[in-house]
Write a protein that holds these residues in place. Structure first.
Motif, short mmCIF file in Angstrom:
data_model
loop_
_atom_site.label_atom_id
_atom_site.label_comp_id
_atom_site.label_asym_id
_atom_site.label_seq_id
_atom_site.Cartn_x
_atom_site.Cartn_y
_atom_site.Cartn_z
N ASP A 11 0.86 -1.63 0.37
CA ASP A 11 0.16 -0.22 -0.03
C ASP A 11 0.89 1.19 0.39
OD1 ASP A 11 0.57 -0.80 2.90
OD2 ASP A 11 -1.00 0.54 4.05
N HIS A 12 2.12 0.98 -0.09
CA HIS A 12 2.66 2.04 -0.11
C HIS A 12 4.28 2.22 -1.07
CE1 HIS A 12 1.00 3.36 3.47
NE2 HIS A 12 1.22 2.00 4.40
N ASP A 28 2.43 3.93 9.80
CA ASP A 28 1.33 3.14 9.99
C ASP A 28 1.15 3.64 10.80
OD1 ASP A 28 0.63 2.21 7.56
OD2 ASP A 28 1.01 -0.43 7.65
N HIS A 36 -1.46 6.91 6.59
CA HIS A 36 -2.75 6.66 6.27
C HIS A 36 -3.39 7.91 7.33
CE1 HIS A 36 -2.12 3.44 3.97
NE2 HIS A 36 -1.96 2.69 5.16
FE FE2 Z 1 0.01 1.57 5.36
#
Ligand code: FE2
Ligand code: FMN
Ligand code: FE2
Length: 400
Positions: free
Chosen positions: A84-85, A166, A227
């Motif tokens: 996701d990154h 995160d 996020h």
């Molecule tokens: Fe993440």
């Protein structure tokens, strides 16, 4: 059109949000989207902190190009290798081949497994290393298992800013407001932040505690997670939440009654118990385990001080949705709580003993009262037993 948001004079938000994501990491249902944050620091050297998911790749690359304003991008700091990154990594490398990747050896090893990646143009850092980028100094702080083993964070000394990967993140897309003090965080984001914490990093409470200890030694005025909103005021409140969550301690006093019923009789018993407890002034909530996603149930189980598990017997086992919840609680080290049990069965009720077996294998849990067995439907005698169970729960609730 680009959407770059200044955080301070030389520091910019260049990430973006995916409002359409409904199943994060293919298993966590989310209803308010999610943001993938990336930050650009324009000092004597120009540094980008993290990439984004493919879902927002175009917006991010447009933001980045515009934010650079023709300047060369010297460094990309990668804190976390999870896709996701980093899913945009190859696309980024094509566009910015001269940019040096600043990261650690574990990230590099993982990158090699995900992408055809050669180690040229990589600058490896270790815990506590510092790097001057002009007027500012970056200090690298390792945070293994928050959320993967390779995770690290950066503290920008002069900005008093922690880029926390995160940690301290949340679900929920960002609009134009990217700061926690610009949104109704407690009302709108906290349930998502709790769900995010327990489903993503909740298992690693000890490692989160280690990071909190490292953070306590820093003068932090701003937290920039990967996020969700950026924290620049009221940090203590959120740090305290993380402290409570990572110690596995209840956030609120309350009895969460989890109920897995096929025809409704177990639920009937659960509601009778709930009403009895509420009458005594106990804060109580009933959850239908069959209709509520386990990711939501997990967060609620961690939120409250007490739990009741009420399950029908199903093929000589625990009714599956309840079994899934218990397995997930065990996997996430649910502990430091009192619990009670209700079972149901029409010929051979087994759910109670089986639930107790799972819970018995977990640490620091206290069983309150005796398991109440419902034989098919609730009767007068069941109500009396539920009343005695309410006595035991209320006694512990008000004693602690
Ligand atoms: Fe993440
Ligand atoms: C597929 C299936 C399997 C079941 N297996 C058992 C069982 O192994 N032992 C038992 O006592 N009851 C069993 N039952 C019966 C239910 O546990 C029982 O009817 C109970 O009262 C249901 O509670 P509820 O009204 O809360 O759904 C089973 C029911 C179904 C539908
Ligand atoms: Fe992650």
């Amino acid at each position: 059109m680009q959407n770059i948001i200044p955080i301070s004079k030389d520091f910019f938000y260049v990430g973006s949000s995916d409002h359409g994501c409904t199943l994060f990491e293919s298993h966590i249902p989310i209803s308010r989207g999610v943001s993938y944050n990336s930050y650009l620091l324009k000092d004597e050297s120009v540094v980008l902190f993290d990439l984004v998911d493919t879902a927002v790749a175009d917006a991010f690359l447009e933001n980045l190009e515009a934010a650079l304003g023709g300047r060369k991008l010297d460094y990309l700091v990668l804190h976390h290798m999870e896709p996701d990154h980093t899913a945009t990594f190859l696309r980024f490398r094509k566009l910015y081949p001269a940019t040096r990747i600043v990261t650690n050896q574990k990230v590099v090893s993982m990158l090699k497994n995900f992408f055809p990646f050669t180690e040229e143009n990589v600058f490896l850092v270790k815990e506590g290393d510092t790097m001057s980028v002009g007027r500012r100094t970056l200090r690298f702080i390792f945070a293994p298992m928050v959320h993967w083993p390779e995770v690290m964070m950066t503290y920008i000394e002069e900005e008093k800013t922690l880029l926390s990967a995160d940690a301290f993140g949340t679900f929920g897309a960002l609009g134009g407001s990217i700061f926690a003090d610009e949104v109704h965080f407690e009302e709108e984001f906290l349930p998502d932040a709790r769900k995010y914490y327990f489903n993503i990093v909740g298992k690693y409470g000890i490692q989160v505690q280690n990071v909190l200890k490292k953070a306590a030694a820093l003068d932090i005025a701003r937290i920039c997670p990967l996020h969700g909103p950026i924290w620049r005021s009221g940090l203590e409140w959120y740090l305290k939440k993380y402290d409570t969550w990572s110690k596995y301690e209840p956030e609120e006093k309350g009895v969460a009654i989890f109920c897995a019923s096929i025809y409704g009789h177990t639920e009937n018993a659960a509601r009778i118990l709930a009403a009895d407890l509420a009458e005594r002034g106990v804060f109580v909530k009933v959850y239908d385990v069959t209709h509520t996603h386990v990711c939501d149930l997990l967060a609620e189980a961690f939120r409250y001080s007490h739990a009741v598990f009420a399950s029908a017997t199903h093929n000589l086992g625990i009714f599956l949705p309840m079994e899934v919840l218990l397995i997930d609680l065990k996997a996430h080290f649910w502990q430091k709580r009192g619990y009670a049990l209700i079972e149901n069965g029409s010929w051979s009720p087994q759910a109670g003993a089986l639930m107790e077996e799972v819970l018995g294998g977990m640490r620091d849990l206290e069983k309150l009262g005796e398991t109440v067995t419902v034989l098919s439907a609730v009767k007068e005698g069941t109500c009396r037993e539920l009343h005695v169970l309410a006595d035991a729960i209320a006694k512990d609730y008000f004693a602690n």
